[in-house]
Scaffold this active site. Structure first.
Site, PDB file in Angstrom:
ATOM      1  N   CYS A   1       0.833  -1.199   0.000  1.00 56.45           N
ATOM      2  CA  CYS A   1       0.000   0.000   0.000  1.00 56.45           C
ATOM      3  C   CYS A   1       0.870   1.252   0.000  1.00 56.45           C
ATOM      4  CB  CYS A   1      -0.881   0.013   1.246  1.00 56.45           C
ATOM      5  SG  CYS A   1      -1.828  -1.491   1.439  1.00 56.45           S
TER       6      CYS A   1
ATOM      7  N   ASN B   1      -0.721   0.892   6.362  1.00 57.51           N
ATOM      8  CA  ASN B   1       0.024  -0.011   5.498  1.00 57.51           C
ATOM      9  C   ASN B   1       0.660  -1.035   6.408  1.00 57.51           C
ATOM     10  OD1 ASN B   1       1.452  -1.248   3.485  1.00 57.51           O
ATOM     11  ND2 ASN B   1       3.018   0.340   3.302  1.00 57.51           N
ATOM     12  N   GLY B   2       0.397  -2.322   6.176  1.00 56.08           N
ATOM     13  CA  GLY B   2       0.979  -3.360   7.022  1.00 56.08           C
ATOM     14  C   GLY B   2      -0.051  -4.439   7.308  1.00 56.08           C
TER      15      GLY B   2
ATOM     16  N   GLU C   1      16.668 -22.500 -10.839  1.00 56.08           N
ATOM     17  CA  GLU C   1      16.304 -21.098 -10.630  1.00 56.08           C
ATOM     18  C   GLU C   1      17.492 -20.191 -10.938  1.00 56.08           C
ATOM     19  OE1 GLU C   1      13.769 -19.488 -10.493  1.00 56.08           O
ATOM     20  OE2 GLU C   1      14.427 -17.538  -9.734  1.00 56.08           O
TER      21      GLU C   1
ATOM     22  N   HIS D   1      26.318 -37.933 -18.237  1.00 53.90           N
ATOM     23  CA  HIS D   1      25.472 -38.628 -19.225  1.00 53.90           C
ATOM     24  C   HIS D   1      25.259 -37.773 -20.464  1.00 53.90           C
ATOM     25  CE1 HIS D   1      24.768 -41.773 -16.314  1.00 53.90           C
ATOM     26  NE2 HIS D   1      24.467 -40.850 -15.411  1.00 53.90           N
TER      27      HIS D   1
ATOM     28  N   LYS E   1      17.471 -17.278 -13.888  1.00 56.79           N
ATOM     29  CA  LYS E   1      17.789 -15.900 -13.505  1.00 56.79           C
ATOM     30  C   LYS E   1      18.879 -15.336 -14.411  1.00 56.79           C
ATOM     31  CE  LYS E   1      14.977 -14.663 -11.520  1.00 56.79           C
ATOM     32  NZ  LYS E   1      14.152 -15.693 -11.537  1.00 56.79           N
TER      33      LYS E   1
ATOM     34  N   LYS F   1       6.078  -9.548 -17.581  1.00 50.08           N
ATOM     35  CA  LYS F   1       5.988  -9.894 -16.165  1.00 50.08           C
ATOM     36  C   LYS F   1       4.899 -10.936 -15.932  1.00 50.08           C
ATOM     37  CE  LYS F   1       6.861  -9.872 -11.857  1.00 50.08           C
ATOM     38  NZ  LYS F   1       8.064 -10.603 -11.403  1.00 50.08           N
TER      39      LYS F   1
ATOM     40  N   TRP G   1      -3.112  -2.196  -1.672  1.00 48.61           N
ATOM     41  CA  TRP G   1      -2.709  -3.431  -2.362  1.00 48.61           C
ATOM     42  C   TRP G   1      -3.228  -4.527  -1.473  1.00 48.61           C
ATOM     43  CZ3 TRP G   1       0.484  -7.801  -2.823  1.00 48.61           C
ATOM     44  CH2 TRP G   1       0.727  -8.215  -4.128  1.00 48.61           C
TER      45      TRP G   1
ATOM     46  N   ARG H   1       3.952   1.488  -6.841  1.00 51.25           N
ATOM     47  CA  ARG H   1       3.986   0.458  -5.798  1.00 51.25           C
ATOM     48  C   ARG H   1       2.953  -0.632  -6.029  1.00 51.25           C
ATOM     49  NH1 ARG H   1       6.316   2.722  -0.873  1.00 51.25           N
ATOM     50  NH2 ARG H   1       5.002   1.421   0.437  1.00 51.25           N
TER      51      ARG H   1
ATOM     52  N   GLU I   1      17.668 -15.011 -18.220  1.00 52.51           N
ATOM     53  CA  GLU I   1      16.591 -14.068 -18.567  1.00 52.51           C
ATOM     54  C   GLU I   1      17.017 -12.616 -18.404  1.00 52.51           C
ATOM     55  OE1 GLU I   1      12.976 -14.153 -16.264  1.00 52.51           O
ATOM     56  OE2 GLU I   1      14.034 -14.643 -14.434  1.00 52.51           O
TER      57      GLU I   1
HETATM   58  C1  AGP Z   1      10.431 -15.319 -13.448  1.00 49.92           C
HETATM   59  O1  AGP Z   1      11.746 -14.772 -13.298  1.00 49.92           O
HETATM   60  C2  AGP Z   1       9.991 -15.324 -14.896  1.00 49.92           C
HETATM   61  N1  AGP Z   1       9.769 -13.967 -15.271  1.00 49.92           N
HETATM   62  C3  AGP Z   1       8.876 -16.282 -15.223  1.00 49.92           C
HETATM   63  O2  AGP Z   1       9.455 -17.562 -15.281  1.00 49.92           O
HETATM   64  C4  AGP Z   1       7.691 -16.386 -14.250  1.00 49.92           C
HETATM   65  O3  AGP Z   1       8.107 -17.001 -13.059  1.00 49.92           O
HETATM   66  C5  AGP Z   1       6.618 -17.256 -14.911  1.00 49.92           C
HETATM   67  O4  AGP Z   1       6.181 -16.576 -16.068  1.00 49.92           O
HETATM   68  C6  AGP Z   1       5.416 -17.522 -13.988  1.00 49.92           C
HETATM   69  O5  AGP Z   1       4.783 -16.315 -13.673  1.00 49.92           O
HETATM   70  P1  AGP Z   1       3.715 -16.328 -12.462  1.00 49.92           P
HETATM   71  O6  AGP Z   1       4.487 -16.687 -11.225  1.00 49.92           O
HETATM   72  O7  AGP Z   1       3.158 -14.941 -12.434  1.00 49.92           O
HETATM   73  O8  AGP Z   1       2.681 -17.359 -12.777  1.00 49.92           O
END
Ligand code: AGP
Length: 615
Positions: free
Chosen positions: A2, A100-101, A488, A511, A492, A610, A74, A27, A495
């Site tokens: 928020c 907020n909290g 992960e 393998h 990271k 996103k 939020w 935000r 991307e």
């Molecule tokens: C995360 O770094 C990526 N941008 C992407 O893999 C993301 O995690 C994936 O698109 C899933 O999104 P969501 O968690 O909003 O479902």
């Protein structure tokens, strides 16, 4: 999270507050509201959706007055509705507040206030307003600035949780009380009054002289003066600071990018994820949103975690936890595959959709398929009121706050936190002993501090990252619970830096992938102390025999790691199942600094969105 804005001075408050909310839009929010005091009346306007909706309403209602508060919400408790939007009032509608909290003990407070209190919203914040109002009723005689302040202090001493709070009362004109516990608040000292906000962004247009409240402090602000107290009502001396940030820097609270800010948010938002959701004495978790009886929980024979990308790698950590703690067969299904397979789903299957946005099309479609086949379907999502949250029959919000960088960081660790709590909750129904549950919860409570220890080594990680910024390829390898960590780390890096990387279980390189290794092909090994440590060491030795440069994450104290890696980054130790929460933070920082070295747009990497709301 928020956003709060307040103003008290000689200027018309309405345009200042509305413009301030616009500066806080970054935000993330789903509704907004404003309240302005004019003499002994307070007018309040709220609306869902964009600030423009509120601005239009405020213009129509012509809100006179030079003192006011405003808020962008939020949602954490309660849906996205006008009734849930702030500001909220007390029972007598004499005071209004913005908050907020998270008030962790809002249920107990509601019970303590009794049935004569009627609430208009589902929020914990409204209960805070009623609590302050109740303490005001207890103060004798006409309400004064001092009795108003004491009532607020008494109320806040009963609160468990976090707050950034601004409250005003119609009988105490030209007086704002500002309080902070866990949610930042900044007071701007202007030539024409005082500005209050969740961060410095909205006040830069008016002043760069600011006072940062600390946790447990209360500021009482009139048009011409400000006094600060602690919760024991002792005066606190505060100094005025000059901030040199520009608008964009203020939105990132001084960090260069949202991604770096969100990496550093993790200790705080991790606490928000677990707060009020476990009981150490019982050695278990209580995730109320699961919406299943113990009998239904006992009937679960299989768990399926459905997600995409980073969310699927968080889910893989959850898989290890569910199987180890609860002994329930658990699989992770990439959503885009699940919906087109012939998944074996029945009434004994519990399906979790794991998603930061709660809008990922593939995950949503897969959950609809699982529901059609009669499974228990629940969500683990960040965005309150998102489609997945609404279409599942329960679940848990991860409370990571808005995640603005495309690359997910704090949402990942909070997803893992919730999955670990669910695994413990099911485990304690089955085979996890009280002592084990207690030990796990104590280990969880130590995670934020251990994350901070890693964040304090950011400069060393940056130095190492620069060394690897110009390679074209990289492998990430890990075993057991560290294999999802390798996955992960790999996503990271690729991307945000655009360096090609792949992740493999440590035992898998021989393998096939081993054929690619050379002195131009570094391997990032996650080699923290656990039951597979010796096997992981052997895998690293196999890599070194092929002359590949080796980077390692090792446990603090493992000095032998330096014999195996050109560069070693150390992580604090925790329980094996919790170690991904720490190892991943190192990988986030490593990838961030590699990408920065290459001049990438880390917050908005090419080709990515996103939230992927299309197939
Ligand atoms: C995360 O770094 C990526 N941008 C992407 O893999 C993301 O995690 C994936 O698109 C899933 O999104 P969501 O968690 O909003 O479902």
């Amino acid at each position: 999270m928020c956003g709060i804005i307040g103003y008290i001075g000689e200027k018309n408050a309405s345009p200042i507050l509305i413009q301030g909310l616009r500066k806080l839009e970054y935000r993330g929010y789903d509704s907004a509201g404003v309240a302005i005091q004019d003499g002994d009346t307070i007018a309040r306007v709220r609306s869902v959706g964009k600030i423009e909706n509120l601005a239009a309403r405020a213009a129509t209602e012509k809100l006179p007055g030079t003192v006011g508060i405003a808020h962008t919400r939020w949602a954490t408790h309660g849906g996205v509705t006008e009734e849930n939007a702030h500001p909220h009032t007390d029972q007598s509608e004499s005071l209004v507040l913005v908050h907020n909290g998270i008030v962790e003990n809002y249920r107990e407070i509601k019970e303590q206030l009794g049935s004569e209190h009627i609430y208009n919203s589902e929020t914990d914040s409204e209960i805070l307003a009623h609590l302050i109002g109740e303490h005001i009723k207890e103060s004798d005689g006409k309400l004064t600035e001092e009795s108003f302040r004491l009532a607020v202090e008494c109320a806040l001493k009963e609160v468990r949780g976090t707050y950034g709070l601004v409250v005003m009362h119609k009988d105490v004109p030209d007086y704002l009380i500002v309080a902070r516990m866990g949610s930042p608040l900044v007071i701007g000292v202007g030539t024409d009054g005082y500005y209050i906000a969740s961060d410095a962004t909205p006040m830069l247009a008016y002043t760069k002289k600011v006072i940062f409240l600390e946790d447990g402090e209360i500021a009482c602000v009139s048009k011409t003066d400000m006094q600060t107290f602690n919760l024991k009502d002792e005066c606190v001396v505060k100094c005025v600071e000059e901030i040199e940030w520009n608008q964009e820097q203020a939105e990132k609270q001084g960090y260069e990018d949202f991604m770096l800010k969100e990496i550093h948010d993790q200790p705080t938002v991790f606490e928000d994820a677990i707060r009020g959701r476990f009981n150490v004495e019982e050695g278990t978790a209580h995730l109320g949103g699961l919406n299943m009886t113990e009998e239904e929980m006992h009937s679960v024979k299989r768990i399926v975690l459905i997600a995409c990308g980073t969310a699927s790698y968080a889910s893989m950590v959850g898989k290890y936890a569910f199987e180890r703690l609860a002994g329930i067969p658990t699989e992770v299904d990439v959503a885009s595959e699940f919906r087109y397979r012939d998944p074996i789903i029945d009434k004994h299957t519990l399906v979790f959709g794991v998603s930061q946005s709660g809008e990922t099309a593939d995950t949503l479609a897969a959950l609809r398929e699982a529901k059609r086949k009669g499974a228990f379907v629940r969500g683990i999502v960040n965005v309150v009121g998102s489609t997945i949250a609404r279409e599942t029959d329960g679940g848990t919000y991860i409370h990571a706050g808005p995640e603005l960088a495309v690359a997910s960081t704090k949402a990942y660790t909070n997803m893992v936190a919730i999955l670990l709590l669910y695994a413990l909750q099911f485990g304690r129904l089955k085979r996890v002993a009280l002592a084990t549950g207690e030990r796990m919860l104590h280990a969880l409570l130590e995670i934020p501090q251990k994350m901070n220890e890693i964040l304090d080594t950011a400069e060393q990680i940056k130095t190492i990252a620069k060394v690897y910024a110009n390679y074209d390829h990289m492998f990430f390898i890990g075993r057991g619970i560290n294999y999802p960590v390798a996955l992960e780390g790999s996503i990271k890096l690729k991307e945000i830096s655009y360096i090609h990387s792949e992740a493999y279980p440590g035992g898998e390189l021989k393998h096939g992938p081993m054929a690619l290794l050379s002195e131009n092909f570094p391997v990032f090994g996650i080699m923290t102390k656990d039951q597979l440590y010796d096997k992981m060491r052997s895998n690293i030795e196999e890599v070194r025999a092929r002359k590949a440069p080796v980077i390692l994450i090792a446990s603090q104290g493992d000095d032998t790691a330096k014999e195996l890696g050109e560069h070693v980054m150390y992580t604090p130790k925790t329980m094996e199942l919790l170690q991904p929460l720490l190892n991943t933070v190192i990988l986030q920082l490593f990838s961030y600094y590699v990408a920065k070295e290459l001049g990438r747009d880390v917050d908005r990497p090419r080709n990515l969105a996103k939230s992927v709301t299309v197939e």
